[in-house]
Design an enzyme around this catalytic site. Structure first.
Site, short mmCIF file in Angstrom:
data_model
loop_
_atom_site.label_atom_id
_atom_site.label_comp_id
_atom_site.label_asym_id
_atom_site.label_seq_id
_atom_site.Cartn_x
_atom_site.Cartn_y
_atom_site.Cartn_z
N HIS A 273 -0.36 -28.13 -29.83
CA HIS A 273 -1.06 -27.29 -30.81
C HIS A 273 -1.59 -26.07 -30.07
CE1 HIS A 273 -4.21 -26.08 -33.72
NE2 HIS A 273 -3.47 -26.71 -34.61
N GLU A 326 0.39 -33.47 -37.46
CA GLU A 326 1.63 -33.79 -38.17
C GLU A 326 2.13 -35.19 -37.86
OE1 GLU A 326 4.50 -30.75 -37.27
OE2 GLU A 326 3.82 -29.50 -38.91
#
Lengths: 389, 389
Positions: A273, A326
């Site tokens: 990320h 996710e």
């Protein structure tokens, strides 16, 4: 450029003001706006909405309480929550022309394209002028019926009417299936909607704020944000985690599959990320839900997670690639019964609460967001008319 | 926030990396991307597309040559131009479901909302995946037929088929009116389309690049850009210039009206720009066209321009508020025969060429555009469950 040369007529002595140039590109580390809505602390792996820790909120609130918190800057009491529920329930309809538009889109249309088009049409009929809290409520209420209508239609079923007694998550599940939603599914989806509602200056929220900063309307901003969320580098990849897990399940072992992917430049979905340099706190909550929801599927997910983190640290030391939101979103939304191509639209059903909160915040203290570019092309090219080219 | 207090459980020692904070907000002076497409020199009042001065281009090229220049990084020769024309002409149709969608929108819908919705629907049917030059051509070709269809329908007329032998500007005028367009109107509209095609990292172009940076598709990017252009602080105000000129025509004198507006905080439309600190070079070209097109209307416009610049310098010394592109756009588009609410959509018909060029450039060397926010809310709020609030 073949025709480039000095052209005294066009010579300019203009020296633009020196502009700050970010080192890494992509506006990383550049503050684009102030916000009191949410804060992401990437090193600590901490996320707060208006001061409240995401772990408390995920375990103890409904998505409606989060909407209220984001829009009105406080957690609601029971009376305020009931009022919000009434307003939302009153807006859970699809205007007739918008339903006709959804019917006109082919069954194989990407559901994110359906959502983008249906929201744009909804706004063309319903909203104009400066964004308001009531518009934020109406728009947030409208997304589940729009999406569920398409899901029903592409499966040869007629869209259903919303049930005013159901909460946001339960009504969405009812509209999709026509069945009384199971309590464990409602709870799982509710927690997902709470966890994904806002996340600092992410790309779709930023898109919404840029559009709002021009003085445009709330629908234009949210339509743009939906388009940004569609991108696989932002919200558009959770179903690919599921595809990866299915592939790994057929492989010799997670370690063999993952090592092969890392060695041959394949993409490992659900890790890394821009901001988090440790496990995403939302992934921690989703992991616990996935553990309870489907112990068998969880066993594989967890083994893939631990193996991938270990291998990534060995192969790309210092990159700090950890599980992102996710990874376990896929497991949870799959458990709840959603098909893979509704994962990202369901992300939008949550994030629209944050988008609209940011739009209202932007409008409340606005300045046009208009950065500069570093021009790298030729400065003076000699014009040659068409018949001499 | 009433419930805010220290909560040791949630204490974080995380110190985020210090981020660069722009002084003026709105990302002013911050470089968001590199580009070789266009350069705006605000102090000199100079604008170039890929090195070519905007004055040469406005006087000596067609809009199709500009599309080619923006997408392919060179001015086309006759063969290349003919090929581009063929590709554009082949895409000047409205797919049946999209035409049905336009018919479903009420006649009083804002044409920018129609364009946003129709483009989104067009893309849902036509495009997916990574943006390509052919998609840029198809999308740019599709905008005039979409908009003209709505203009015909809201006036009780049936949409027309495009005429392949006409250029982009001429075909648009034909689709609107059903009449053979006058040469002076075609030339005026063509120059307008050339002048407005690109303009550095303006808010709608930036919106398109942010969306493209997530890996989303060309339609999502352009749909977002249309929404940004709609805002009155960006492209959504040129018809208000016309409203102002009509009001001034009825006043005692431009000086009296303008002084009253300045003194009482009224907005004077068509002056001032974030980047230009002198007359916008596009306004200079449009001024000359307006002078020739309608000498009587020009006389008033010119008097308002010179009076406003003088009064603004007296009242707001040093602010350097000069005529921007909107001021004479209104005069020119009005001369060409467009109603006021088609001015901004016609701006989009031009700017889509620049948007798509920037989207292709972004995708070609991509990094997710994801800035940071300066969080100003409470850091730790103590969570209280609903039944205790």
């Amino acid at each position: 450029m073949s025709t480039m040369q000095s052209n005294t007529e066009n010579t300019s002595k203009d020296t633009p003001t020196p502009a700050t140039k970010p080192n890494k590109g992509g506006l990383e580390g550049i503050v684009a706006a102030t916000t009191a809505i949410s804060k992401v602390e990437g090193t600590a792996g901490r996320l707060i909405y208006r001061g409240y820790n995401i772990h408390d909120l995920a375990r103890h609130t409904t998505f409606e309480e989060i909407m209220y918190l984001l829009w009105f800057d406080k957690l609601p009491n029971q009376t305020e929550l009931t009022q919000l529920h009434s307003k939302l329930a009153a807006q859970r309809t699809v205007p007739t022309p918008v339903m006709e538009i959804i019917r006109l889109l082919p069954k194989d249309t990407d559901p994110m394209d359906v959502l983008r088009t249906a929201v744009s049409a909804w706004g063309a009929l319903s909203t104009s002028g400066t964004p308001t809290q009531d518009q934020a409520i109406a728009l947030t209420a409208s997304l589940p019926p729009l999406l569920a209508a398409f899901q029903r239609l592409r499966n040869g079923k007629e869209p259903l009417e919303s049930r005013p007694e159901l909460g946001h998550a339960a009504n969405y599940l009812y509209l999709l299936t026509g069945e009384e939603p199971k309590e464990e599914h409602v709870q799982g989806l509710n927690s997902y909607l709470v966890l994904l509602a806002d996340h600092g200056m992410n790309a779709s929220t930023f898109t919404g704020r840029v559009i709002a900063s021009t003085g445009s309307d709330i629908t234009s901003s949210v339509t743009g944000a939906i388009g940004a969320l569609k991108g696989p580098l932002h919200g558009g990849a959770p179903s690919k985690v599921l595809d990866m897990l299915h592939a790994i399940a057929k492989a010799e072992s997670p370690e063999v599959w993952l090592l092969d992917a890392i060695t041959h430049g394949g993409r490992i979905m659900g890790f890394g990320h821009r901001v988090y340099k440790t496990t995403d706190p939302r992934a921690e909550e989703l992991r616990e839900m996935a553990r309870v929801a489907d112990p068998k599927a969880f066993k594989l997910s967890r083994e893939v997670e631990t193996t991938a983190i270990r291998l990534l640290e060995e192969e790309k030391p210092g990159r700090k690639l950890y599980t992102n939101v996710e990874f376990y979103s896929a497991a949870l939304l799959s458990f709840v019964g959603l098909p893979g191509d509704l994962f990202t639209p369901t992300f939008a059903i949550s994030r629209v609460s944050g988008w609209t909160a940011h739009i209202l915040e932007q409008v409340n203290n606005n300045r046009l967001i208009r950065p500069e570019a570093d021009y790298t092309g030729p400065d003076q090219a000699k014009f040659v008319p068409l018949n001499e080219r």
